[in-house]
Write a protein that holds these residues in place. Structure first.
Motif, PDB file in Angstrom:
ATOM      1  N   ALA A 179      -7.954  -1.832   5.092  1.00 17.97           N
ATOM      2  CA  ALA A 179      -7.063  -2.940   4.731  1.00 17.97           C
ATOM      3  C   ALA A 179      -7.149  -4.050   5.772  1.00 17.97           C
ATOM      4  O   ALA A 179      -7.141  -3.773   6.976  1.00 17.97           O
ATOM      5  CB  ALA A 179      -5.625  -2.440   4.615  1.00 17.97           C
ATOM      6  N   GLU A 180      -7.226  -5.277   5.285  1.00 17.46           N
ATOM      7  CA  GLU A 180      -7.293  -6.433   6.183  1.00 17.46           C
ATOM      8  C   GLU A 180      -6.282  -7.491   5.762  1.00 17.46           C
ATOM      9  O   GLU A 180      -5.953  -7.616   4.581  1.00 17.46           O
ATOM     10  CB  GLU A 180      -8.693  -7.060   6.147  1.00 17.46           C
ATOM     11  N   GLY A 181      -5.811  -8.265   6.751  1.00 15.67           N
ATOM     12  CA  GLY A 181      -4.928  -9.387   6.461  1.00 15.67           C
ATOM     13  C   GLY A 181      -3.469  -9.013   6.547  1.00 15.67           C
ATOM     14  O   GLY A 181      -3.061  -8.124   7.296  1.00 15.67           O
ATOM     15  N   LYS A 182      -2.663  -9.699   5.747  1.00 17.99           N
ATOM     16  CA  LYS A 182      -1.217  -9.494   5.728  1.00 17.99           C
ATOM     17  C   LYS A 182      -0.875  -8.487   4.637  1.00 17.99           C
ATOM     18  O   LYS A 182      -1.177  -8.715   3.460  1.00 17.99           O
ATOM     19  CB  LYS A 182      -0.509 -10.826   5.476  1.00 17.99           C
ATOM     20  N   ILE A 183      -0.247  -7.380   5.037  1.00 20.85           N
ATOM     21  CA  ILE A 183       0.004  -6.286   4.095  1.00 20.85           C
ATOM     22  C   ILE A 183       1.372  -5.662   4.342  1.00 20.85           C
ATOM     23  O   ILE A 183       1.979  -5.835   5.405  1.00 20.85           O
ATOM     24  CB  ILE A 183      -1.073  -5.186   4.195  1.00 20.85           C
ATOM     25  N   TRP A 184       1.830  -4.921   3.347  1.00 15.53           N
ATOM     26  CA  TRP A 184       3.022  -4.062   3.474  1.00 15.53           C
ATOM     27  C   TRP A 184       2.554  -2.638   3.239  1.00 15.53           C
ATOM     28  O   TRP A 184       1.768  -2.376   2.329  1.00 15.53           O
ATOM     29  CB  TRP A 184       4.071  -4.438   2.433  1.00 15.53           C
ATOM     30  N   VAL A 185       3.014  -1.688   4.065  1.00 14.55           N
ATOM     31  CA  VAL A 185       2.643  -0.277   3.909  1.00 14.55           C
ATOM     32  C   VAL A 185       3.908   0.550   3.823  1.00 14.55           C
ATOM     33  O   VAL A 185       4.797   0.427   4.681  1.00 14.55           O
ATOM     34  CB  VAL A 185       1.773   0.216   5.086  1.00 14.55           C
ATOM     35  N   TYR A 193       0.818  -1.210   0.000  1.00 12.12           N
ATOM     36  CA  TYR A 193       0.000   0.000   0.000  1.00 12.12           C
ATOM     37  C   TYR A 193       0.858   1.269   0.000  1.00 12.12           C
ATOM     38  O   TYR A 193       1.902   1.331   0.664  1.00 12.12           O
ATOM     39  CB  TYR A 193      -0.895   0.038   1.236  1.00 12.12           C
ATOM     40  N   GLY A 194       0.355   2.278  -0.740  1.00  9.59           N
ATOM     41  CA  GLY A 194       0.911   3.616  -0.693  1.00  9.59           C
ATOM     42  C   GLY A 194      -0.163   4.606  -0.296  1.00  9.59           C
ATOM     43  O   GLY A 194      -1.169   4.233   0.323  1.00  9.59           O
ATOM     44  N   ALA A 195      -0.005   5.863  -0.683  1.00 13.32           N
ATOM     45  CA  ALA A 195      -0.905   6.927  -0.229  1.00 13.32           C
ATOM     46  C   ALA A 195      -2.355   6.699  -0.638  1.00 13.32           C
ATOM     47  O   ALA A 195      -3.271   6.978   0.125  1.00 13.32           O
ATOM     48  CB  ALA A 195      -0.414   8.273  -0.755  1.00 13.32           C
ATOM     49  N   ASN A 196      -2.573   6.199  -1.847  1.00 13.12           N
ATOM     50  CA  ASN A 196      -3.959   6.109  -2.337  1.00 13.12           C
ATOM     51  C   ASN A 196      -4.418   4.689  -2.616  1.00 13.12           C
ATOM     52  O   ASN A 196      -5.331   4.466  -3.402  1.00 13.12           O
ATOM     53  CB  ASN A 196      -4.137   6.986  -3.586  1.00 13.12           C
ATOM     54  N   GLY A 197      -3.785   3.709  -1.959  1.00 11.46           N
ATOM     55  CA  GLY A 197      -4.257   2.341  -2.113  1.00 11.46           C
ATOM     56  C   GLY A 197      -3.155   1.380  -2.490  1.00 11.46           C
ATOM     57  O   GLY A 197      -1.966   1.652  -2.298  1.00 11.46           O
ATOM     58  N   ILE A 198      -3.550   0.232  -3.043  1.00 11.25           N
ATOM     59  CA  ILE A 198      -2.594  -0.811  -3.401  1.00 11.25           C
ATOM     60  C   ILE A 198      -1.769  -0.374  -4.609  1.00 11.25           C
ATOM     61  O   ILE A 198      -2.313   0.002  -5.646  1.00 11.25           O
ATOM     62  CB  ILE A 198      -3.329  -2.131  -3.707  1.00 11.25           C
TER      63      ILE A 198
END
Length: 369
Positions: A87-93, A48-53
């Protein structure tokens, strides 16, 4: 009286307490990690970045349920509200989005709806728009009792669920549109093709972005942006417009008929050969040019199109009758998928307005004294 009205009358008849956002949630910005595009390893986890995936990568740094709010770059809607994602689950931001986690006493889903009502236009500053951590943490949040929060979230989620279902249907139709566009614009190898330079006038504009005005009369095309406005026009013609550099290179084309102005770093393509219908050329370029420019484009810190690349782009020349049939079919698909006055786009826009109306109404509280 609605269930929500009854809850408010019973549980907070004299208003609610307002608290700084940082007291209403856990803000996890210190755990974010940016990764350059070149260094990312492709995988299954949303990045994820500023405006989504922005991408999908092979590792994650967060696991759970979060609100993501744009910090810099694309951080504000046209209405002055923050750009907010669930956002749900396993993510990178990466470091372009604030990341918020639920804290006891305030429902994250309630907070998700509320943050979208905040006007942040007065605290967004800089050449690259930025919602600083300090300003973000200071946002004042009304904190009604949990029962009230839960009912508000339930009501608003019903609106967002319907919009999501309509959006999913529209996405499916757009995929169908792209399939048929590609099919209609794929020709046998023996069909005659001709370089764009041989059938069109190609050139850049002379205007600068700061010449745009709010109440201008003529469309002012600035690379990939939605057209701005200007009081004077440079051209009166039918033309295809594309970006000369930046993120819109090869992707975004505008079709214009009439008077308009053009930025100095955007291209106009005016078809002059009577064997080619302008709308047919527009659809063909829109469908095929990105793949071409991905291979032929000039890539530095900012991707750009050089004039010889446009000149050399080959356009097939089917019979005029077939061009008209292609235009008719693709115009119909385009209306169904993109015309905000009819069909699914119109219904989605109406549902979104309805959601925003009730969201703003339900999330406005008298402050307790």
């Amino acid at each position: 009286m609605s269930r929500l009205d009854k809850l408010i009358a019973e549980l907070c008849p004299n208003g609610v307490e307002y608290k700084p956002l940082e007291q209403c949630c856990s803000i996890l910005d210190n755990r974010r990690k940016p990764v350059t595009k070149a260094a990312r390893v492709s995988g299954e986890y949303p990045y994820y970045g500023a405006n989504g995936i922005q991408d999908y990568v092979s590792e994650y740094i967060f696991e759970g349920v979060f609100i993501l709010v744009g910090e810099d770059g694309s951080v504000m809607t046209p209405n002055g509200n923050p750009v907010v994602n669930w956002a749900e689950g396993k993510i990178w931001v990466n470091n372009h989005a604030h990341i918020v986690e639920e804290k006891e006493g305030i429902l994250l889903r309630y907070l998700y709806h509320f943050i979208q009502t905040v006007n942040v236009s007065d605290v967004i500053h800089g050449n690259i728009p930025k919602l600083t951590g300090k300003d973000f943490r200071a946002i004042r949040v009304p904190v009604p009792p949990l029962e009230v929060q839960r009912e508000i979230a339930r009501v608003l989620d019903n609106f967002t669920l319907l919009t999501a279902e309509l959006t999913a249907e529209l996405t499916a139709r757009k995929k169908q549109y792209e399939y048929y566009k590609d099919k209609l614009l794929s020709f046998d190898a023996d069909i005659t093709t001709i370089p764009l330079a041989n059938i069109a006038e190609i050139g850049t504009g002379s205007s600068n972005t700061n010449e745009a005005v709010k109440d201008g009369k003529y469309p002012f095309f600035v690379r990939s942006q939605i057209p701005l406005l200007k009081n004077e026009y440079e051209y009166d013609e039918t033309a295809i417009i594309t970006a000369g550099d930046g993120v819109g290179v090869g992707k975004v084309f505008h079709y214009v008929e009439g008077k308009y102005a053009l930025h100095q770093r955007a291209y106009r393509i005016h078809i002059v050969d009577k064997r080619v219908l302008s709308k047919y050329a527009f659809y063909y370029i829109q469908a095929k040019f990105y793949d071409y420019i991905s291979k032929a484009g000039f890539h530095s810190s900012v991707s750009s199109i050089r004039r010889p690349m446009l000149n050399a782009f080959e356009i097939p020349l089917p019979a005029i009758g077939l061009q008209k049939e292609i235009i008719k079919a693709l115009d119909n698909f385009d209306k169904v998928c993109n015309d905000i006055s009819i069909g699914l786009p119109a219904e989605i826009a109406a549902r979104q307005k309805q959601y925003e109306y009730y969201r703003d109404k339900l999330l406005t509280f008298k402050e307790a004294r």
